[in-house]
Design a protein around this motif. Structure first.
Motif, PDB file in Angstrom:
ATOM      1  N   PHE A 174       0.842  -1.199   0.000  1.00  0.00           N
ATOM      2  CA  PHE A 174       0.000   0.000   0.000  1.00  0.00           C
ATOM      3  C   PHE A 174       0.877   1.248   0.000  1.00  0.00           C
ATOM      4  CE2 PHE A 174      -2.224   3.492   1.966  1.00  0.00           C
ATOM      5  CZ  PHE A 174      -3.520   3.400   1.482  1.00  0.00           C
ATOM      6  N   GLU A 175       1.896   1.271   0.822  1.00  0.00           N
ATOM      7  CA  GLU A 175       2.768   2.440   0.899  1.00  0.00           C
ATOM      8  C   GLU A 175       3.550   2.643  -0.401  1.00  0.00           C
ATOM      9  OE1 GLU A 175       3.070   4.424   4.633  1.00  0.00           O
ATOM     10  OE2 GLU A 175       1.529   4.168   3.116  1.00  0.00           O
ATOM     11  N   GLU A 176       3.959   1.550  -1.015  1.00  0.00           N
ATOM     12  CA  GLU A 176       4.646   1.679  -2.309  1.00  0.00           C
ATOM     13  C   GLU A 176       3.707   2.239  -3.372  1.00  0.00           C
ATOM     14  OE1 GLU A 176       7.861  -1.988  -1.638  1.00  0.00           O
ATOM     15  OE2 GLU A 176       5.997  -2.344  -2.756  1.00  0.00           O
ATOM     16  N   LEU A 177       2.456   1.812  -3.341  1.00  0.00           N
ATOM     17  CA  LEU A 177       1.471   2.360  -4.272  1.00  0.00           C
ATOM     18  C   LEU A 177       1.221   3.838  -3.981  1.00  0.00           C
ATOM     19  CD1 LEU A 177      -0.626   2.063  -6.519  1.00  0.00           C
ATOM     20  CD2 LEU A 177      -2.239   1.208  -4.791  1.00  0.00           C
ATOM     21  N   ALA A 178       1.139   4.180  -2.705  1.00  0.00           N
ATOM     22  CA  ALA A 178       0.925   5.583  -2.333  1.00  0.00           C
ATOM     23  C   ALA A 178       2.069   6.456  -2.826  1.00  0.00           C
ATOM     24  CB  ALA A 178       0.767   5.709  -0.822  1.00  0.00           C
ATOM     25  N   LEU A 179       3.296   5.952  -2.759  1.00  0.00           N
ATOM     26  CA  LEU A 179       4.438   6.708  -3.272  1.00  0.00           C
ATOM     27  C   LEU A 179       4.291   6.957  -4.777  1.00  0.00           C
ATOM     28  CD1 LEU A 179       7.453   5.052  -1.378  1.00  0.00           C
ATOM     29  CD2 LEU A 179       6.449   7.304  -0.979  1.00  0.00           C
ATOM     30  N   GLU A 180       3.832   5.945  -5.496  1.00  0.00           N
ATOM     31  CA  GLU A 180       3.603   6.114  -6.941  1.00  0.00           C
ATOM     32  C   GLU A 180       2.536   7.181  -7.189  1.00  0.00           C
ATOM     33  OE1 GLU A 180       2.589   2.409  -8.723  1.00  0.00           O
ATOM     34  OE2 GLU A 180       4.378   1.365  -7.992  1.00  0.00           O
ATOM     35  N   TRP A 181       1.500   7.179  -6.378  1.00  0.00           N
ATOM     36  CA  TRP A 181       0.413   8.140  -6.561  1.00  0.00           C
ATOM     37  C   TRP A 181       0.846   9.552  -6.195  1.00  0.00           C
ATOM     38  CZ3 TRP A 181      -5.371   6.719  -5.914  1.00  0.00           C
ATOM     39  CH2 TRP A 181      -5.666   5.611  -6.721  1.00  0.00           C
ATOM     40  N   VAL A 182       1.755   9.687  -5.254  1.00  0.00           N
ATOM     41  CA  VAL A 182       2.292  11.010  -4.939  1.00  0.00           C
ATOM     42  C   VAL A 182       3.077  11.529  -6.141  1.00  0.00           C
ATOM     43  CG1 VAL A 182       3.950  12.281  -3.518  1.00  0.00           C
ATOM     44  CG2 VAL A 182       2.349  10.693  -2.436  1.00  0.00           C
ATOM     45  N   ARG A 183       3.918  10.667  -6.708  1.00  0.00           N
ATOM     46  CA  ARG A 183       4.725  11.078  -7.859  1.00  0.00           C
ATOM     47  C   ARG A 183       3.862  11.434  -9.068  1.00  0.00           C
ATOM     48  NH1 ARG A 183       8.514   7.160  -5.644  1.00  0.00           N
ATOM     49  NH2 ARG A 183       7.464   5.439  -6.716  1.00  0.00           N
ATOM     50  N   SER A 184       2.749  10.721  -9.249  1.00  0.00           N
ATOM     51  CA  SER A 184       1.889  10.968 -10.407  1.00  0.00           C
ATOM     52  C   SER A 184       0.922  12.125 -10.186  1.00  0.00           C
ATOM     53  CB  SER A 184       1.089   9.706 -10.736  1.00  0.00           C
ATOM     54  OG  SER A 184       0.110   9.450  -9.737  1.00  0.00           O
ATOM     55  N   GLY A 185       0.783  12.570  -8.941  1.00  0.00           N
ATOM     56  CA  GLY A 185      -0.128  13.663  -8.643  1.00  0.00           C
ATOM     57  C   GLY A 185      -1.515  13.227  -8.213  1.00  0.00           C
ATOM     58  N   LEU A 186      -1.777  11.919  -8.163  1.00  0.00           N
ATOM     59  CA  LEU A 186      -3.085  11.445  -7.705  1.00  0.00           C
ATOM     60  C   LEU A 186      -3.281  11.715  -6.216  1.00  0.00           C
ATOM     61  CD1 LEU A 186      -3.375   8.067  -9.660  1.00  0.00           C
ATOM     62  CD2 LEU A 186      -4.858  10.076  -9.902  1.00  0.00           C
ATOM     63  N   ILE A 187      -2.176  11.723  -5.469  1.00  0.00           N
ATOM     64  CA  ILE A 187      -2.202  12.142  -4.064  1.00  0.00           C
ATOM     65  C   ILE A 187      -1.493  13.481  -3.986  1.00  0.00           C
ATOM     66  CG2 ILE A 187      -1.368  11.675  -1.728  1.00  0.00           C
ATOM     67  CD1 ILE A 187      -1.663   8.698  -2.299  1.00  0.00           C
TER      68      ILE A 187
END
Length: 325
Positions: free
Chosen positions: A22-35
């Protein structure tokens, strides 16, 4: 009666794998701007959240921190709704209003993450006292980092818990740094010494070993539930990633690569996975679960701006017309 999903080694590994992925996915979403706004990654500390929650009953409660995704998931929160919360969507645990540092699910006893260092401790003491007044056998676990050890509110909470003998387990996740400041340069005495000063039994445990954390937490929970009062656990752990996702942008260099690498050799997931039958199947199931969670979060609508003033008060009241938020 412990949490069913953490009742055996396979369940505890699954929970740690879920938190890590989950945290690895969240990091991806931060980089993509989804978070938007970033997160405080929990990668490396999974054994603490899972080990402590494995000692809790479903009716027990917890308070969390700004680095709280692991605690929330370990207690049983829906990863799809947590991911939606991080993305600011209506389908989130708190309808997108809480975000990364304020996720809560009262139905599961998750009284909320907290962006203020140490601020969960007095909430935990109050919740434990209230439950005891109602005659409920509830225990409350309060997570905080080593950076909270010098916060007055934590010391006040320890004092009240000791005087009132409230059923609280104080869990210090000592990952060695308060943001970029080494704990050794900021903490006079010791973490357990803080608790001992208030007459609270304290224990230091290997926070990279989920079974060691679980064993220590069970002792503390049993003490609290039997009327023995609060306990204090110092879990020695380490975050493999940055304090916050913004850290990479600033190119901070307060830790050496060798230090991080040496701690990665003690990865709690690797240890928990060793000789565990069906580990590959668990990994696949978690991956599929998070794929569905990602679809749910992205399909969940963003809140209507006209509802920005909703949910400010528990009573449901809205601010007066014309009031400035």
């Amino acid at each position: 009666m412990s949490l069913p999903h953490l009742a055996d080694p396979a369940g505890r590994y699954r929970a740690m794998r879920l938190i890590r992925s989950f945290e690895e996915l969240a990091l991806e979403w931060v980089r993509s701007g989804l978070i938007v706004g970033g997160t405080h990654p929990y990668i490396g500390q999974e054994a603490v959240a899972v080990g402590v929650c494995a000692a809790l009953d479903p009716a027990d409660r917890l308070t969390s921190t700004h680095r709280g995704h692991g605690h929330v998931l370990a207690k049983g929160a829906d990863p799809a709704r947590l991911l939606a919360e991080l993305a600011g969507r209506e389908g989130g645990l708190n309808r997108g209003r809480g975000g990364s540092m304020h996720a809560a699910d009262f139905s599961l006893g998750i009284l909320g993450a907290n962006g203020i260092v140490g601020a969960g401790a007095p909430i935990a003491v109050g919740a434990a006292w209230a439950a005891r007044q109602r005659g409920e056998p509830t225990v409350v676990a309060s997570f905080f980092g080593d950076g909270a050890l010098n916060q007055g509110v934590l010391l006040e909470a320890l004092n009240l818990a000791s005087i009132w003998r409230t059923p609280v387990v104080f869990v210090c996740e000592n990952n060695g740094y308060a943001t970029t400041l080494p704990a050794g340069a900021a903490v006079g005495g010791s973490a357990c010494g803080r608790a001992a000063a208030f007459g609270i039994p304290a224990e230091t445990v290997d926070g990279m070993d989920v079974e060691a954390v679980r064993a220590a937490a069970r002792r503390a929970v049993e003490r609290a539930r039997s009327g023995g009062g609060p306990s204090f656990l110092e879990c020695l752990t380490y975050r493999f990633e940055a304090h916050h996702t913004m850290e990479r942008r600033f190119r901070l260099s307060y830790r050496t690569a060798a230090e991080v690498a040496s701690w990665r050799e003690r990865d709690p997931l690797v240890a928990a996975r060793a000789d565990l039958p069906g580990a590959d199947t668990i990994d696949t199931e978690v991956s599929q679960l998070l794929a569905r969670a990602a679809v749910f979060a992205q399909e969940s609508p963003v809140p209507d701006p006209s509802s920005a003033a909703d949910f400010l008060y528990a009573s449901g009241l809205r601010p007066r017309s014309g009031a400035t938020l």
